[in-house]
Scaffold this active site. Sequence first.
Site, short mmCIF file in Angstrom:
data_model
loop_
_atom_site.label_atom_id
_atom_site.label_comp_id
_atom_site.label_asym_id
_atom_site.label_seq_id
_atom_site.Cartn_x
_atom_site.Cartn_y
_atom_site.Cartn_z
N CYS A 210 38.57 47.61 40.81
CA CYS A 210 38.53 46.46 41.75
C CYS A 210 39.41 46.67 42.99
O CYS A 210 39.24 45.98 43.99
CB CYS A 210 38.94 45.18 41.04
SG CYS A 210 37.94 44.84 39.61
N HIS B 154 40.64 39.75 46.24
CA HIS B 154 39.60 40.15 45.27
C HIS B 154 39.27 38.93 44.41
O HIS B 154 40.17 38.21 43.94
CB HIS B 154 40.15 41.29 44.41
CG HIS B 154 39.34 41.54 43.18
ND1 HIS B 154 37.98 41.75 43.23
CD2 HIS B 154 39.69 41.61 41.87
CE1 HIS B 154 37.54 41.95 41.99
NE2 HIS B 154 38.55 41.85 41.15
N ASN C 103 32.71 38.37 39.92
CA ASN C 103 33.61 39.49 40.18
C ASN C 103 32.76 40.73 40.45
O ASN C 103 32.11 41.26 39.55
CB ASN C 103 34.52 39.69 38.96
CG ASN C 103 35.48 40.85 39.12
OD1 ASN C 103 35.33 41.69 40.01
ND2 ASN C 103 36.46 40.92 38.25
#
Length: 332
Positions: free
Chosen positions: A118, A259, A289
């Site tokens: 990520c 994020h 996500n």
Amino acid sequence: MHDNHARTARIAGLGTFLPEKVLTNKDFEAMIETTDEWIVTRTGMRERHVVSSGESVATVAVEAGKRALADAGVDPEEVELLIVATATPEQPIPATAALIQPLLGVRRAVCFDLSAACSGFLYGLKVARQFFITGEVSTAMVIGAETLSRYTDYTDRATCVLFGDGAGAAVLKAAPAGEGILRVAWHTDGTCADFIQMPGGGSKYPPNVKEHIDQRLPFIKMRGNETFKVAVRSLTDVCFEVLEQAGVSIDEVALFVPHQANQRILSAVGDRLGLPAEKIYVNLEKVGNTSAASIPLALRDALDEGRLQRGDLMLSAAFGGGLTWAAALVRW
Ligand code: UT7
């Protein structure tokens, strides 16, 4: 306070792509034991986009990349460096970046993939920025692209509701120091590698062995609760670190574009940073996500909504498998 170098990079164009197919919380109610209410209160998520057959990480990356080049008004032949940040590459050999080079027409670019889960997009900005600092490169692209749905275990209710697919691309051009990407702070802690991982599909448990598939090894696994706690702490710390490096205070930040892992993580980090909710950009209710694609997807939406003006200070931060975490400060 700036680094003692003359130039950096600025984000000259941003393009994104989301596959058409959408998975809603209602869809999950029909697949696993969960409720819309649990997903919304525990994560903030409502929808995520997923690829269909015929789509892959290369197709989403190319579409985002083309849109970024058009947004920047940059000829593909100008691009000297292409970094694709992804945890779900098109295939082990060659790199996704090499596979998409001809499709983007960036034939002069050196192309490679970057694996930082990520945090991949911010790691990519950090790596690319160094080549602007040394003067080696004047135009680059960083693409965060993921097809997490291809490795999501749709029988594991603790992870499957979280992940979505998509891509976001940034075209970088040279800028004088003090503008553009001011600083990127980054960290890794491999002692917690098992917090977020896909054990199968690589050298240890290759994907061409049937038992590995039967044991569901090529699927994403996460120790959610432990990850949550470390994420809040690490994201907060790395934001303060990058602010201190750049010599600016949190009050000067116009917008925080993190994020998009979980609404509760973003709220907890916002509280610790002393940022009011209206300065935290959130789009996870629409996309879930999306790992390395998350930040450019959020940035594009924030720009389209007029949330960032020229000259604004933008703070971004990410946390993910590795563990990896990073924060970037950008003068828009
Ligand atoms: O992008 C990389 C970084 N990723 C992250 O930072 C993600 C971090 N983790 C999280 O966002 C959260 O930990 C989750 C959203 C994954 C889980 O939320 P949580 O509040 O940590 O829940 P939990 O794992 O502690 O589970 C609480 C309960 C459990 O039931 P019991 O054992 O208390 O009876 C789970 O089985 O919630 C249950 N549960 C669910 N219930 C309904 C877990 N998933 C679901 C679900 N629907 N989908």
